[in-house]
Every structure is written in structure tokens, then in C-alpha cells.
Scaffold this motif. Structure first.
Motif, PDB file in Angstrom:
ATOM      1  N   LEU A   1       0.831  -1.205   0.000  1.00  0.00           N
ATOM      2  CA  LEU A   1       0.000   0.000   0.000  1.00  0.00           C
ATOM      3  C   LEU A   1       0.863   1.252   0.000  1.00  0.00           C
ATOM      4  O   LEU A   1       0.531   2.249  -0.653  1.00  0.00           O
ATOM      5  N   GLN A   2       1.980   1.205   0.721  1.00  0.00           N
ATOM      6  CA  GLN A   2       2.901   2.338   0.706  1.00  0.00           C
ATOM      7  C   GLN A   2       3.533   2.513  -0.672  1.00  0.00           C
ATOM      8  O   GLN A   2       3.638   3.633  -1.180  1.00  0.00           O
ATOM      9  N   LEU A   3       3.941   1.400  -1.280  1.00  0.00           N
ATOM     10  CA  LEU A   3       4.592   1.473  -2.586  1.00  0.00           C
ATOM     11  C   LEU A   3       3.637   1.918  -3.683  1.00  0.00           C
ATOM     12  O   LEU A   3       4.042   2.571  -4.647  1.00  0.00           O
ATOM     13  N   LEU A   4       2.365   1.550  -3.538  1.00  0.00           N
ATOM     14  CA  LEU A   4       1.389   1.844  -4.585  1.00  0.00           C
ATOM     15  C   LEU A   4       0.556   3.081  -4.294  1.00  0.00           C
ATOM     16  O   LEU A   4      -0.392   3.368  -5.025  1.00  0.00           O
ATOM     17  N   ASP A   5       0.904   3.781  -3.232  1.00  0.00           N
ATOM     18  CA  ASP A   5       0.267   5.070  -2.989  1.00  0.00           C
ATOM     19  C   ASP A   5       0.427   5.926  -4.250  1.00  0.00           C
ATOM     20  O   ASP A   5       1.517   6.016  -4.817  1.00  0.00           O
ATOM     21  N   SER A   6      -0.658   6.526  -4.702  1.00  0.00           N
ATOM     22  CA  SER A   6      -0.674   7.150  -6.026  1.00  0.00           C
ATOM     23  C   SER A   6       0.458   8.150  -6.217  1.00  0.00           C
ATOM     24  O   SER A   6       1.145   8.150  -7.245  1.00  0.00           O
ATOM     25  N   GLU A   7       0.697   9.011  -5.237  1.00  0.00           N
ATOM     26  CA  GLU A   7       1.742  10.022  -5.383  1.00  0.00           C
ATOM     27  C   GLU A   7       3.130   9.390  -5.371  1.00  0.00           C
ATOM     28  O   GLU A   7       3.985   9.700  -6.208  1.00  0.00           O
TER      29      GLU A   7
END
Length: 407
Positions: free
Chosen positions: A393-399
Motif C-alpha cells: 500500500l505504501q509502494l502503490l500510494d498514487s503520489e
């Protein structure tokens, strides 16, 4: 002349055909109700059929497990630790290992009933010569990928591991969490800001003797230097990757000439595994927006980092767990921390597979639960899956995801 009319008793005839029709209708209704609402046949041991639930379709991973002379036992241990019936595995002991070592691995694979049943572990008999830091590593990796593309048609991601790697969670956790991900994400650490590597990796010209000799030796350095390429941009990072099948089909069967052009360029590149896939994926419009800038490994470096990472030990255990990474490296042979990972994270006993939802045997009196097996589609995630989910989820956070793509 009058025609004779035969009298016909309609009320009697109706009684004759109405009752059979009613009986047929009742039988048909019973059959319809039975077909629509009867419970489906349960698989043995009541293993859940994930294809009938809300669970997304589980992926399949294709692993390359590579080693060299003296790595036979480490290869066996790594196979046992990462094995799952859904996945595929290619095992390669390079040419420095003896034929006897390769034969022992092949015998082991044939001796395991589960592996024999699912037929998902392949041992390369005709070994490749691999030179440390040379392009023969890329050639060997592409060889394994070509075998997987030929022998198995339904895997989603490729993972390369050496005998210095080890998993930090069961395959059930990885399969479970990756089932929610788009199948086009490529996980590899990469950057175009190569810094000191420009002068120690990109500009020097090396020759790998493994391309024409049958004995292992170090690479040769040419006196000449070369300039950076102008027709493509160099990217570098970790040699440990998790890559999609579609991208690797492009690398092996490429309809564009880019993979072959870069393969020739990296033939004279020092530490080509740190740049080949990274440069291909980031220089093609179809793949450059599919990258996640992480190799899914826990690796600890000195400060400033040296040529090789720190060997992980018991003192690093908690940090490894909290990282959420599914793999870690590098480990010394038989380091005590591996036993702790087996006990606390994998729940794996010595010489046995990491148990998962597919294992339906009893654990009473220390018995191996994987002796009896059921559906490979049954997964039982552990608490480790939550840590992997947090990392992704951290890696794929949009920004964060956009800012760390190929730039």
C-alpha cells in the motif's frame, strides 16, 4: 346423403391426459429445484473452492533458484521453504558444480511425492557457466525464463532467488496479497541517477570469459572506456526482481528490437544484472509505467554501502519482520537466524515444506501436515500477509508510485 358423426366424450379424454401432464410438471419442478439449490460436491477435507468465492483469482509465481558448487543442501532448503503446488520452479546449479551435485538435486525432486504429483519443479541438467558480475548471469536467467515460458503457460510473475536468499513469509501470504494486485506490475529497484556507477559500471568495458571458456574465472577489463549511450537511457538497481510474464515474453520473444539491442550492449557491462531488465523496462513505452521501485527484499547495507550487503543474523530478525518484505538476503550458510525464520515465520520443520492451506495432514506428535495434500487453491494467510499488504500500500500510494517510476 348424410355423413355419420362419431360421438366424442371430451370430459373422459381430458381426465386421461391431464393427470400425466401434472405429474410431468411436478417432476420437472423437483429437478429444477434440486439442480439450482443442492449443495455442490465438497472437495476432500472441505478445502474451500476459491473460484466460487469473492476471493480474487490467485496468481502463480515462477521461481528461478540458482546456486553453485557446494550449494546442494542450500538449494533443497530453499525449495522446501518457498514451495507451493500452484507455483513453478526452475533449479540451476551452474557449471562450477559437479554433475553429481546436479544429479542429487534431480533425485531429491523425484523423491518428493508432492513435487512428483504436481510436476512443477524442473532441474536444468545442461548447466550454464556463470561469471560473477558478468553478462553470463543474464544469459542464464533468460535461459530459465525461456524454459518457464515453454513448459508453463499460466504463471503471472517471475522471481529470481539465489541460495543466499530466504523467504520471510509462507507462499500463502504472498499468493493471497498478490491476488489483489494488477497483473502488469513489475517490481524492481531502479534509477537513472547512477552517480559513481557511471565510471565504475557504465564506462568501463569488460569481457566475460564465460562466453567462450568452460572454466570459471573473473571478468577481464579493457583499457579503453566508452561514452554513455545516446539512443537509450541507462537505469540501474538491484539484480533481484519480480517481473511479469508479459514483460518477459517481450524480452525473450520481443516484437521490438530493444531487448536484443540492450542485450548486446550489456555484454560488455560490469554487473549487467543490475541494469539489463531495468533499462529495457524503462525505455519502452508499453512498460515504463508498470514499475514499482522496490525489489521486495530486505537488504541491509553498511554506510556508505560496500560491494556486498551485510550478512543477516539474529540481531536483524525484528527489522526483517517489520519490513514487510517477502524475501531477505544475504544469509550465510546455516546461520541460526534461518532456523528462527523457519520456526517463527514459516512454521516449517527441518527437511519439510512450509505448510499452507494445501496441507491437510495432522500435526499431532510432530507429523508433517503436507504428507496429505488437497486443493492448491486453498490458502491460509498468516499475520505476515498484513505486513506485506502494508508495504505494498505504501509502494502503490498514487503520489509515491508516480514519483518513483522510470525517471
Amino acid at each position: 346423403m348424410k355423413r355419420n358423426h362419431t360421438s366424442y366424450n371430451y370430459s373422459v379424454d381430458r381426465k386421461r391426459w391431464v393427470m400425466p401432464v401434472i405429474i410431468l410438471l411436478l417432476i420437472s419442478l423437483i429437478l429444477i429445484l434440486t439442480t439450482n439449490y443442492s449443495k455442490p460436491n465438497q472437495p476432500k477435507a472441505k478445502i474451500p473452492d476459491w473460484s466460487l468465492s469473492d476471493q480474487p483469482k490467485l496468481p502463480r509465481f515462477a521461481y528461478l533458484i540458482s546456486g553453485t558448487k557446494g550449494d546442494g543442501e542450500r538449494v533443497k532448503r530453499l525449495v522446501q521453504a518457498v514451495y507451493h503446488p500452484r507455483n513453478y520452479y526452475v533449479v540451476h546449479l551452474d557449471l562450477e558444480a559437479s554433475d553429481e551435485e546436479r544429479l542429487e538435486i534431480a533425485k531429491y525432486v523425484k523423491s518428493e511425492v508432492v513435487i512428483r504429483e504436481f510436476g512443477n519443479v524442473m532441474v536444468i541438467g545442461k548447466a550454464d557457466l556463470v561469471t560473477l558480475k558478468g553478462p553470463t548471469i543474464i544469459a542464464s536467467t533468460l535461459h530459465a525464463i525461456a524454459i518457464l515460458l515453454k513448459e508453463a503457460t499460466d504463471w503471472d510473475w517471475f522471481v529470481n532467488l539465489s541460495t543466499s536468499d530466504y523467504p520471510l513469509m509462507p507462499q500463502d501470504d504472498i499468493l493471497h496479497i498478490f491476488s489483489y494486485l494488477p497483473r502488469d506490475l513489475n517490481f524492481l529497484e531502479h534509477t537513472s541517477s547512477i552517480g559513481w556507477k557511471e565510471y565504475q559500471r557504465a564506462r568501463p568495458i569488460i569481457i566475460d570469459p564465460g562466453l567462450y571458456h568452460s572454466k570459471k574465472s573473473g571478468v577481464f577489463w579493457a583499457k579503453e572506456k566508452r561514452s554513455l549511450p545516446a539512443s537509450f537511457k541507462l537505469f540501474m538497481g538491484s539484480e533481484w526482481v519480480v517481473l511479469t510474464r508479459s514483460f518477459l515474453e517481450f524480452c525473450v520473444w520481443g516484437w521490438d528490437n530493444l531487448p536484443r539491442t540492450l542485450l548486446m550492449y550489456y555484454t560488455n557491462f560490469h554487473s549487467s544484472p543490475e541494469g539489463y531488465f531495468h533499462t529495457v523496462v524503462c525505455n519502452h513505452k508499453d512498460y515504463q509505467n508498470t514499475t514499482v521501485n522496490h525489489d521486495l527484499h530486505y537488504i541491509k547495507w553498511d554506510n556508505p554501502p560496500k560491494q556486498r550487503p551485510i550478512s543477516l543474523a539474529l540481531e536483524h530478525f525484528e527489522d526483517m519482520v517489520e519490513s514487510g518484505a517477502p524475501f531477505a538476503r544475504e544469509f550465510a550458510k546455516d546461520d541460526p537466524v534461518l532456523n528462527k525464520i523457519d520456526e517463527k515465520l514459516l512454521r516449517r520443520m527441518d527437511g519439510r515444506f512450509t505448510p499452507g492451506g494445501w496441507c491437510i495432514g495432522t500435526t499431532v506428535l510432530g507429523k508433517d501436515p503436507c504428507v496429505a495434500y488437497g486443493s492448491p487453491n486453498a490458502v491460509k494467510p498468516t499475520v505476515s500477509s498484513k505486513r506485506l499488504e502494508k508495504l505494498l500500500l505504501q509502494l502503490l500510494d498514487s503520489e509515491s508510485f508516480r514519483s518513483k517510476q522510470c525517471i
